[in-house]
Structure formats: C-alpha cells, structure tokens
Design a protein around this motif. Structure first.
Motif, PDB file in Angstrom:
ATOM      1  N   ARG A   3       0.834  -1.214   0.000  1.00 24.51           N
ATOM      2  CA  ARG A   3       0.000   0.000   0.000  1.00 24.51           C
ATOM      3  C   ARG A   3       0.863   1.255   0.000  1.00 24.51           C
ATOM      4  N   SER A   4       1.948   1.260   0.762  1.00 23.44           N
ATOM      5  CA  SER A   4       2.790   2.449   0.831  1.00 23.44           C
ATOM      6  C   SER A   4       3.581   2.671  -0.455  1.00 23.44           C
ATOM      7  N   ASP A   5       3.730   1.618  -1.285  1.00 21.49           N
ATOM      8  CA  ASP A   5       4.434   1.762  -2.551  1.00 21.49           C
ATOM      9  C   ASP A   5       3.523   2.240  -3.677  1.00 21.49           C
ATOM     10  N   SER A   6       2.220   2.125  -3.492  1.00 20.00           N
ATOM     11  CA  SER A   6       1.314   2.470  -4.577  1.00 20.00           C
ATOM     12  C   SER A   6       1.213   3.983  -4.744  1.00 20.00           C
ATOM     13  N   ARG A   7       1.007   4.376  -5.961  1.00 19.18           N
ATOM     14  CA  ARG A   7       0.853   5.794  -6.286  1.00 19.18           C
ATOM     15  C   ARG A   7      -0.641   6.096  -6.396  1.00 19.18           C
ATOM     16  N   VAL A   8      -1.144   6.877  -5.433  1.00 13.06           N
ATOM     17  CA  VAL A   8      -2.551   7.241  -5.385  1.00 13.06           C
ATOM     18  C   VAL A   8      -2.657   8.747  -5.576  1.00 13.06           C
ATOM     19  N   ALA A   9      -3.569   9.160  -6.425  1.00 10.89           N
ATOM     20  CA  ALA A   9      -3.844  10.586  -6.609  1.00 10.89           C
ATOM     21  C   ALA A   9      -5.338  10.798  -6.490  1.00 10.89           C
ATOM     22  N   VAL A  10      -5.708  12.039  -6.172  1.00  8.80           N
ATOM     23  CA  VAL A  10      -7.116  12.400  -6.010  1.00  8.80           C
ATOM     24  C   VAL A  10      -7.418  13.591  -6.910  1.00  8.80           C
ATOM     25  N   TYR A  11      -8.475  13.474  -7.690  1.00 10.30           N
ATOM     26  CA  TYR A  11      -8.950  14.553  -8.561  1.00 10.30           C
ATOM     27  C   TYR A  11     -10.260  15.043  -7.963  1.00 10.30           C
ATOM     28  N   THR A  12     -10.262  16.268  -7.456  1.00  6.52           N
ATOM     29  CA  THR A  12     -11.456  16.794  -6.801  1.00  6.52           C
ATOM     30  C   THR A  12     -12.195  17.782  -7.697  1.00  6.52           C
ATOM     31  N   LEU A  23     -13.709  14.088 -17.990  1.00 10.86           N
ATOM     32  CA  LEU A  23     -13.378  12.710 -18.352  1.00 10.86           C
ATOM     33  C   LEU A  23     -11.994  12.637 -18.992  1.00 10.86           C
ATOM     34  N   ASN A  24     -11.650  13.620 -19.796  1.00 11.78           N
ATOM     35  CA  ASN A  24     -10.327  13.690 -20.417  1.00 11.78           C
ATOM     36  C   ASN A  24      -9.236  13.750 -19.352  1.00 11.78           C
ATOM     37  N   VAL A  25      -9.420  14.592 -18.344  1.00 14.12           N
ATOM     38  CA  VAL A  25      -8.450  14.709 -17.255  1.00 14.12           C
ATOM     39  C   VAL A  25      -8.395  13.412 -16.442  1.00 14.12           C
ATOM     40  N   ILE A  26      -9.547  12.791 -16.200  1.00  8.64           N
ATOM     41  CA  ILE A  26      -9.595  11.526 -15.451  1.00  8.64           C
ATOM     42  C   ILE A  26      -8.842  10.438 -16.212  1.00  8.64           C
ATOM     43  N   GLU A  27      -9.115  10.299 -17.501  1.00  3.03           N
ATOM     44  CA  GLU A  27      -8.451   9.258 -18.298  1.00  3.03           C
ATOM     45  C   GLU A  27      -6.940   9.452 -18.305  1.00  3.03           C
ATOM     46  N   ARG A  28      -6.499  10.678 -18.514  1.00  2.00           N
ATOM     47  CA  ARG A  28      -5.061  10.955 -18.571  1.00  2.00           C
ATOM     48  C   ARG A  28      -4.407  10.786 -17.207  1.00  2.00           C
ATOM     49  N   SER A  29      -5.079  11.225 -16.147  1.00  2.00           N
ATOM     50  CA  SER A  29      -4.541  11.080 -14.788  1.00  2.00           C
ATOM     51  C   SER A  29      -4.421   9.613 -14.400  1.00  2.00           C
ATOM     52  N   LYS A  31      -3.628   7.168 -16.039  1.00  2.00           N
ATOM     53  CA  LYS A  31      -2.452   6.524 -16.644  1.00  2.00           C
ATOM     54  C   LYS A  31      -1.167   6.876 -15.888  1.00  2.00           C
ATOM     55  N   LEU A  32      -1.233   7.871 -15.025  1.00  2.00           N
ATOM     56  CA  LEU A  32      -0.045   8.327 -14.302  1.00  2.00           C
ATOM     57  C   LEU A  32       0.100   7.699 -12.921  1.00  2.00           C
ATOM     58  N   VAL A  33      -0.982   7.079 -12.436  1.00  2.00           N
ATOM     59  CA  VAL A  33      -0.995   6.564 -11.063  1.00  2.00           C
ATOM     60  C   VAL A  33      -1.539   5.140 -11.029  1.00  2.00           C
ATOM     61  N   ASP A  34      -1.327   4.499  -9.896  1.00  2.00           N
ATOM     62  CA  ASP A  34      -1.882   3.154  -9.714  1.00  2.00           C
ATOM     63  C   ASP A  34      -3.372   3.214  -9.425  1.00  2.00           C
ATOM     64  N   LYS A  35      -3.767   4.249  -8.670  1.00  2.00           N
ATOM     65  CA  LYS A  35      -5.179   4.411  -8.303  1.00  2.00           C
ATOM     66  C   LYS A  35      -5.521   5.890  -8.339  1.00  2.00           C
ATOM     67  N   LEU A  36      -6.625   6.220  -9.000  1.00  2.00           N
ATOM     68  CA  LEU A  36      -7.123   7.593  -9.054  1.00  2.00           C
ATOM     69  C   LEU A  36      -8.477   7.619  -8.358  1.00  2.00           C
ATOM     70  N   ILE A  37      -8.575   8.472  -7.355  1.00  2.00           N
ATOM     71  CA  ILE A  37      -9.848   8.654  -6.661  1.00  2.00           C
ATOM     72  C   ILE A  37     -10.439   9.966  -7.124  1.00  2.00           C
ATOM     73  N   VAL A  38     -11.640   9.912  -7.655  1.00  2.00           N
ATOM     74  CA  VAL A  38     -12.358  11.119  -8.048  1.00  2.00           C
ATOM     75  C   VAL A  38     -13.195  11.529  -6.846  1.00  2.00           C
ATOM     76  N   GLY A  39     -12.854  12.680  -6.289  1.00  2.00           N
ATOM     77  CA  GLY A  39     -13.541  13.177  -5.102  1.00  2.00           C
ATOM     78  C   GLY A  39     -14.572  14.219  -5.475  1.00  2.00           C
ATOM     79  N   ILE A  40     -15.821  13.913  -5.210  1.00  2.00           N
ATOM     80  CA  ILE A  40     -16.913  14.821  -5.535  1.00  2.00           C
ATOM     81  C   ILE A  40     -17.229  15.657  -4.309  1.00  2.00           C
ATOM     82  N   GLY A  41     -16.893  16.929  -4.403  1.00  2.00           N
ATOM     83  CA  GLY A  41     -17.075  17.832  -3.280  1.00  2.00           C
ATOM     84  C   GLY A  41     -18.530  18.164  -3.028  1.00  2.00           C
TER      85      GLY A  41
END
Length: 168
Positions: A3-12, A23-29, A31-41
């Motif tokens: 878990r500590s080695d994984s690359r996680v990013a959050v798109y809010t 969707l374009n930003v989500i798709e491209r993001s 590809k840069l990380v192991d897990k992308l969390i889309v955070g809906i504020g």
C-alpha cells in the motif's frame, strides 16, 4: 506492491455534471498513477443540479471502463480528503488560462494547510478547453442528444435531460 508503494492521486471537483473535459483529465490522470480517486465535493452552501449521490453514480458510470478509478463524495477540505484517501497528490483540471489564478491561490492555501500534498495541474485537451458544467446547463434544453454528446458522456444525457426538465 505494498500500500505504501502504490501511487494514489485524487482529482477533486463538483462534477455537476461531469463533462468530457473532466473525463479527459480523469483518463489521462489514471495513466499516471496506480489508483485515481475522483472526489466529488459536497458544498451545502452551493446550489447543485444533481445531489451528491447522483453525481457519484453518474461519474461512476462515465468512468466504469477505467479500471483504476474510484469515485467518492466528501464534504471536508480537499486536502483533508486527499490525506484521508492515503494520497499525497491532488490533481486539478484547468481549462482556460483564466482558471489558473484561482487554482494557484487554492494550491498555495492547500500547501499551507498540508505541505505534504502536491498539486498537479492538467490542462484539458484543446477540444474541451471551452466545456464547463455551466455551459452544459445552458445548452441542454436546446441541444439534441448528438450535440450534447460532444460535451458530456452519452451515459449521463438521460439523467441530465430529466434533471433540467425538472428545474424548468
């Protein structure tokens, strides 16, 4: 990978509604990380077209083909949400250059709130630079489904039409 080695990013964002630019930003993001969390504020002081649960559902539908994306709602500060997700990277989508001033101010505030979180800006591809949720709300009553599909994922068009009809 631990878990500590994984690359996680959050798109809010508010994603009210999700657009092809988002969707374009989500798709491209993704590809840069192991897990992308889309955070809906969730901001109870703001008027939204869709309630939070429905925004989560619509974004989940629109991103279902991207295997490493998870969608969650949050109501606290974005940096707190990012930290709660176990991430150190916050993705911010930027459209026109006029977005940069506000985004820069927010990035600096976030850095003061949590210096361990880095903000990464991704410009939406040129074809989506003009697309905003506000624009979608304006054109939906007048545009055909084919026209709307140039701006939003097809999967959300029925819900978008129903919600706009209900508001008029």
């Amino acid at each position: 990978m631990t878990r500590s080695d994984s690359r996680v990013a959050v798109y809010t964002g508010s994603f009210d509604p999700i657009t092809l630019g988002h969707l374009n930003v989500i798709e491209r993001s993704s590809k840069l990380v192991d897990k992308l969390i889309v955070g809906i504020g969730i901001n109870s002081e703001k008027s939204h077209l869709f309630p939070p649960e429905e925004r989560v559902e619509l974004v989940t539908q629109a991103t279902s083909q991207i295997g490493n994306v998870e969608v969650r709602a949050f109501s606290n500060l974005a940096v707190e949400f990012v930290r709660h997700c176990g991430a150190r990277v916050m993705i911010r989508g930027v459209r026109p250059l006029t977005d940069l001033a506000g985004e820069f101010t927010m990035m600096m505030a976030n850095r003061h709130l949590d210096p361990g979180i880095e903000t990464v800006f991704l410009m939406a591809d040129e074809e989506f630079a003009h697309v905003s949720s506000s624009l979608i709300k304006q054109i939906t009553p007048l545009a055909s489904d084919e026209m709307l599909a140039r701006f939003v994922p097809r999967s959300i068009i029925p819900a978008l039409r129903q919600r706009i009809r209900g508001k008029s």
